[in-house]
Design an enzyme around this catalytic site. Structure first.
Site, mmCIF file in Angstrom:
data_model
loop_
_atom_site.group_PDB
_atom_site.id
_atom_site.type_symbol
_atom_site.label_atom_id
_atom_site.label_comp_id
_atom_site.label_asym_id
_atom_site.label_seq_id
_atom_site.Cartn_x
_atom_site.Cartn_y
_atom_site.Cartn_z
ATOM 1 C CB THR A 187 45.907 39.178 61.550
ATOM 2 O OG1 THR A 187 45.453 38.163 62.417
ATOM 3 C CG2 THR A 187 47.341 38.954 61.210
ATOM 4 C CD GLU A 333 49.152 36.934 59.085
ATOM 5 O OE1 GLU A 333 49.076 37.932 58.337
ATOM 6 O OE2 GLU A 333 48.168 36.318 59.502
ATOM 7 C CE LYS A 442 35.707 25.566 48.837
ATOM 8 N NZ LYS A 442 35.701 26.105 50.177
ATOM 9 C CD1 TRP A 447 36.719 25.423 44.851
ATOM 10 C CD2 TRP A 447 38.782 26.288 44.928
ATOM 11 N NE1 TRP A 447 37.375 24.842 45.903
ATOM 12 C CE2 TRP A 447 38.632 25.353 45.973
ATOM 13 C CE3 TRP A 447 39.983 26.953 44.791
ATOM 14 C CZ2 TRP A 447 39.664 25.076 46.875
ATOM 15 C CZ3 TRP A 447 41.017 26.680 45.681
ATOM 16 C CH2 TRP A 447 40.856 25.752 46.722
HETATM 17 P P1 AMP Z 1 46.280 42.302 56.149
HETATM 18 O O1 AMP Z 1 47.112 41.375 56.923
HETATM 19 O O2 AMP Z 1 45.196 42.947 56.951
HETATM 20 O O3 AMP Z 1 47.074 43.287 55.383
HETATM 21 O O4 AMP Z 1 45.479 41.419 55.086
HETATM 22 C C1 AMP Z 1 46.148 40.581 54.186
HETATM 23 C C2 AMP Z 1 45.190 40.069 53.160
HETATM 24 O O5 AMP Z 1 44.698 41.139 52.344
HETATM 25 C C3 AMP Z 1 45.807 39.123 52.177
HETATM 26 O O6 AMP Z 1 45.909 37.815 52.699
HETATM 27 C C4 AMP Z 1 44.862 39.224 51.000
HETATM 28 O O7 AMP Z 1 43.710 38.435 51.193
HETATM 29 C C5 AMP Z 1 44.452 40.676 51.035
HETATM 30 N N1 AMP Z 1 45.260 41.445 50.088
HETATM 31 C C6 AMP Z 1 46.350 42.179 50.326
HETATM 32 N N2 AMP Z 1 46.800 42.777 49.209
HETATM 33 C C7 AMP Z 1 45.974 42.390 48.208
HETATM 34 C C8 AMP Z 1 45.902 42.654 46.799
HETATM 35 N N3 AMP Z 1 46.767 43.451 46.183
HETATM 36 N N4 AMP Z 1 44.912 42.055 46.107
HETATM 37 C C9 AMP Z 1 44.015 41.254 46.705
HETATM 38 N N5 AMP Z 1 44.018 40.979 48.023
HETATM 39 C C10 AMP Z 1 44.986 41.542 48.770
#
Ligand code: AMP
Length: 545
Positions: A187, A333, A442, A447
């Site tokens: 990640t 994940e 915050k 929030w």
């Molecule tokens: P990754 O593992 O790099 O794909 O990142 C995952 C993270 O991307 C998630 O935990 C979110 O914070 C963000 N994310 C993924 N899809 C969306 C979405 N449609 N809207 C807002 N945030 C998103």
């Protein structure tokens, strides 16, 4: 009593077996790194994956459990490596070329990669890094002899087509336990070191089965699908598994991801379904705006995820081009799909404005994903669409731990994984991300959602990109600063941006200031890097009222 059904382990090679046997003639079209468009069929993919597996076993000594990396764009050879090595029982570690050098060194060493398969594009990266990668025995360059680089400084280099040429196309896949590891993806991790997510055969197959469903990607054998989302970013959202499963034609874009290049493939290959992060669609829509005669007559639906889909983007696709938008949320994940914003039958009579509101949310989970929001004491919060809390998930294609036991704090004893996202869930079960838990602002103990502020600002003419961060404040602990990149050729002012936002967010959420910048930093997976932004504005003083 035991059920008397057949024991048929869910192995990734079964997907390929199915595609080759029942959709063998369907095409995989790749824009190759060498230049020309390459065409082969699922039958070819099957033949060549088996040959690669057999040659890798013989010449690279690849076996069950070997961790082997790829740094490659979406293309037919990358797919052969996935299916070939996974089928053998090896673990394919996808490397994201956009990672910083230090992160790349860290993850290659942490994963103990034995070989690296690389596209021609990335040879300069490895020429620089190779001395720092003690576990790596050599590099397989994904090209043919005619295109092999002359005078490369890389040591122990093998030509992909020559390796594959020594393999057996009739190679028989070994029988593996379905829980055997088959993929590894780190990640991007905006804090601390990246962590490894380890996929199994079973999780990949189950996940692909789930997302082909009609309320998810609705993939079928008449589809032509273009995954612009890279295979090194969360499995190309599983499309390289789910398309062969459905018998859909695949179009793989190689290294060219700009608006004009993506449009060309959508048009010439008559793509019906495509998927990528909003940045890609911003480039495509700009290209279409600049060339008003261009249309999208074949495209039926576009999957937008990885970051929040802005309303103007969704409206442009639906209202201007007649293309449906599926907004999706997920994580590396989660293999990666979590929720999709597909309206339910019970919502069809909602007034149009309400439908739009729901469609813009990140959506609801399908079967196989359980989801809840909790407060800081781990108490579950109501589904009222208002209160927001920590978003937690569990299911068979969701990590139960990180590689080598890291990041244990994200997993609890009941099997819930804390996503690090903060969200609401409404009465329809639709989830809306309001922030990353690290990015939430915050103010006075309450929030403020940085994403809501960004979305409110994005509709303002002249705003190309916006990011909200919390800055220290003597009275309120934190107050929001909005950072804006202007659209080229416009001079939008602070007052105009704030006037546009008024009424769209609560009054006390309104940013204390607006800072204009030339660029906003992004992470390797294209998300706004709030960490870097906060660092950049560390000494910035908000105006005192
Ligand atoms: P990754 O593992 O790099 O794909 O990142 C995952 C993270 O991307 C998630 O935990 C979110 O914070 C963000 N994310 C993924 N899809 C969306 C979405 N449609 N809207 C807002 N945030 C998103």
């Amino acid at each position: 009593m035991k059920g008397l059904m057949q024991d048929w382990p869910l192995l990734v090679h079964r997907v390929l077996d199915h595609a080759a046997r029942w959709h063998g003639e369907r095409e995989i079209v790749s824009r190759s790194i060498e230049g020309p468009v390459h065409r082969q069929s699922y039958r070819d993919l099957d033949r060549r994956s088996r040959a690669l597996a057999s040659a890798s076993k013989k010449h690279l000594k690849a076996k069950k459990g070997s961790v082997i990396a790829t740094m490659a764009w979406n293309g037919y050879r990358h797919m052969e490596i996935w299916y070939g090595l996974m089928g053998l029982g090896a673990v394919v570690h996808t490397l994201n070329p956009r990672l910083f050098t230090e992160q790349l060194i860290y993850i290659i060493n942490h994963a103990e990669d034995q070989w690296i398969f690389t596209d021609l594009t990335f040879l300069p990266i490895f020429e620089k890094l190779q001395d720092k990668l003690p576990t790596v025995k050599g590099f397989v360059v994904m090209t043919d002899r005619a295109h092999m680089p002359v005078g490369t400084k890389l040591s122990n280099v093998i030509c992909y087509e020559e390796l594959l040429g020594q393999g057996d196309e009739g190679f028989a896949w070994p029988r593996l336990d379905e829980n055997t590891a088959c993929g590894l993806c780190y990640t991007s991790g905006t804090t601390g070191n990246p962590k490894g997510v380890v996929y199994s055969h079973r999780s990949n197959v189950l996940h692909a089965m789930t997302i082909t469903g009609a309320d998810a990607f609705a993939l079928h054998s008449r589809d032509t699908t273009l995954p612009v989302v890279p295979m090194f970013h969360a499995n190309a959202w599983s499309l390289t598994f789910s398309c062969p499963m459905a018998g859909a034609k695949l179009v793989l874009p190689g290294a060219k991801l700009d608006g004009a290049s993506v449009f060309e493939l959508l048009d010439t290959e008559r793509v019906t379904m495509t998927a990528a992060v909003p940045t890609i669609w911003l480039m495509l829509l700009q290209h279409l705006e600049q060339n008003p005669t261009l249309k999208l007559p074949y495209l039926e639906r576009v999957l937008i995820g990885g970051a929040s889909c802005p309303e103007p983007m969704m409206r442009a696709f639906i209202e201007t081009y007649g293309v449906d938008v599926i907004h999706a949320w997920g994580m590396t994940e989660m293999s990666p799909m979590g929720t999709l914003s597909r309206l339910k039958g019970s919502m069809l009579d909602l007034p149009p404005a309400e439908k739009w509101k729901e469609k813009l949310k990140q959506g609801r989970p399908g079967f196989g994903i359980d989801m809840k929001i909790t407060d800081d004491k781990n108490e579950e919060l109501p589904h009222d669409g208002k209160v927001f809390g920590r978003l937690k998930v569990r299911g068979p294609a969701i990590s139960s731990a990180y590689f080598k036991g890291e990041g244990v704090a994200a997993f609890d004893a009941d099997g819930w994984f804390d996503t690090g996202d903060v969200s609401t869930i409404d009465e329809w079960g639709f989830m809306q991300i309001t922030d990353r838990s690290k990015d939430v602002i915050k103010s006075g103990g309450e929030w403020i959602s940085s994403i809501d502020l960004e979305n409110a600002a994005l509709g303002c003419a002249g705003v190309a990109e916006a990011a909200a961060i919390g800055l220290p404040h003597p009275k309120w602990d934190e107050r929001p600063l909005l950072v804006v990149v202007r659209k080229a050729g416009t001079e939008v002012s602070k007052d105009e941006v704030l006037a546009h936002m008024t009424g769209k967010v609560a009054k006390w959420w309104m940013p204390d200031d607006v800072a204009f910048v030339d660029d906003i930093p992004h992470t390797a997976t294209g998300k706004i890097s709030k960490l870097q932004l906060r660092e950049r504005f560390r000494n910035y003083h908000l105006p005192t009222a």
